[in-house]
Design a protein around this motif. Structure first.
Motif, mmCIF file in Angstrom:
data_model
loop_
_atom_site.group_PDB
_atom_site.id
_atom_site.type_symbol
_atom_site.label_atom_id
_atom_site.label_comp_id
_atom_site.label_asym_id
_atom_site.label_seq_id
_atom_site.Cartn_x
_atom_site.Cartn_y
_atom_site.Cartn_z
ATOM 1 N N VAL A 191 0.889 -1.083 -0.303
ATOM 2 C CA VAL A 191 0.169 -0.070 0.064
ATOM 3 C C VAL A 191 1.332 1.452 0.100
ATOM 4 O O VAL A 191 1.831 0.869 0.188
ATOM 5 N N SER A 192 0.090 2.028 -0.747
ATOM 6 C CA SER A 192 0.842 3.058 -0.628
ATOM 7 C C SER A 192 0.321 4.356 0.343
ATOM 8 O O SER A 192 -0.952 4.291 -0.334
ATOM 9 N N ARG A 193 0.829 5.367 1.054
ATOM 10 C CA ARG A 193 0.462 6.613 1.575
ATOM 11 C C ARG A 193 0.708 8.295 0.561
ATOM 12 O O ARG A 193 1.932 8.773 0.957
ATOM 13 N N GLU A 194 -0.538 8.106 0.142
ATOM 14 C CA GLU A 194 0.009 9.990 -0.414
ATOM 15 C C GLU A 194 -0.413 10.976 0.849
ATOM 16 O O GLU A 194 -2.106 10.820 0.545
ATOM 17 N N VAL A 195 0.091 11.934 1.022
ATOM 18 C CA VAL A 195 -0.616 12.798 2.176
ATOM 19 C C VAL A 195 -0.329 14.239 0.962
ATOM 20 O O VAL A 195 -0.401 14.570 0.490
ATOM 21 N N LEU A 196 -2.163 14.569 1.180
ATOM 22 C CA LEU A 196 -2.356 15.472 -0.292
ATOM 23 C C LEU A 196 -2.771 17.029 0.945
ATOM 24 O O LEU A 196 -2.318 16.936 1.814
ATOM 25 N N THR A 197 -1.769 18.046 0.017
ATOM 26 C CA THR A 197 -1.765 18.929 0.970
ATOM 27 C C THR A 197 -3.100 20.305 1.122
ATOM 28 O O THR A 197 -2.463 21.050 2.001
ATOM 29 N N ALA A 198 -3.855 20.100 0.995
ATOM 30 C CA ALA A 198 -4.950 20.646 0.673
ATOM 31 C C ALA A 198 -5.763 20.665 2.258
ATOM 32 O O ALA A 198 -4.719 20.081 3.383
ATOM 33 N N MET A 199 -6.560 21.812 2.531
ATOM 34 C CA MET A 199 -6.637 22.118 3.601
ATOM 35 C C MET A 199 -8.336 21.925 4.423
ATOM 36 O O MET A 199 -9.391 21.919 3.623
ATOM 37 N N PRO A 200 -8.374 20.811 5.348
ATOM 38 C CA PRO A 200 -7.662 20.210 5.853
ATOM 39 C C PRO A 200 -6.831 19.317 5.104
ATOM 40 O O PRO A 200 -7.127 18.760 3.989
ATOM 41 N N PRO A 201 -5.061 18.896 5.428
ATOM 42 C CA PRO A 201 -4.487 18.089 5.194
ATOM 43 C C PRO A 201 -5.607 16.387 5.013
ATOM 44 O O PRO A 201 -6.040 16.443 5.757
ATOM 45 N N SER A 202 -5.363 15.758 4.228
ATOM 46 C CA SER A 202 -6.108 14.292 3.927
ATOM 47 C C SER A 202 -4.946 13.715 3.027
ATOM 48 O O SER A 202 -3.732 14.151 3.036
ATOM 49 N N VAL A 203 -5.519 12.219 3.518
ATOM 50 C CA VAL A 203 -4.146 11.551 2.976
ATOM 51 C C VAL A 203 -4.788 9.782 2.165
ATOM 52 O O VAL A 203 -6.396 9.502 2.390
ATOM 53 N N ASN A 204 -4.221 9.869 0.965
ATOM 54 C CA ASN A 204 -4.735 8.886 0.230
ATOM 55 C C ASN A 204 -3.747 7.681 0.416
ATOM 56 O O ASN A 204 -2.687 7.379 0.034
#
Length: 134
Positions: A80-93
């Motif tokens: 599995v790959s975890r990608e932190v998105l820099t949107a506000m609020p931060p989220s993870v895909n």
């Protein structure tokens, strides 16, 4: 046959993994993949990347704690790959790696086999219960 080019590759090629051996690291990976939540998380991610709560809804019944632990183990193992998105609020895909995709394909075949076999399983359970009562 081509020989591995570096010393590390030669050592890796020389390793033999045996899931039946008590101390083989493949046994822990097997546990991560085939535990109830590992199978369902990989199968859930086979439909495409998902944020944590969306994946939690896909995998009905998993607690936040178990989903987080399962994702961490599968990420550490390279499935599995975890990608932190820099949107506000931060989220993870979360998404499957190429190794995760091929592994999920095998698990989906296994899941399909189980689902297709359920009439026979349920009949066997009924027969077993009836025999136990007799």
């Amino acid at each position: 046959m081509n020989e591995p080019s570096t010393e590390d590759e030669r050592q890796a090629a020389a390793l033999e993994f045996d899931v039946f051996a008590k101390h083989c690291p493949s046994r822990q990976v097997l546990d991560h993949l085939t535990g109830r939540w590992g199978v369902l998380v990989l199968a859930g991610l086979r439909k495409g990347p998902a944020r944590f709560n969306a994946l939690r809804r896909r995998v009905d019944g998993v607690s936040e704690k178990m989903l987080a632990q399962t994702l961490q183990a599968l990420e550490r193992d390279g499935f599995v790959s975890r990608e932190v998105l820099t949107a506000m609020p931060p989220s993870v895909n979360y998404s499957l790696t190429p190794l995760g995709e091929t592994t999920a394909d095998h698990l989906m075949a296994f899941i399909g086999h189980i689902e297709a076999s359920m009439p026979a399983v349920l009949a066997s359970r009924e027969a077993h219960t009836a025999a136990a009562r007799a």
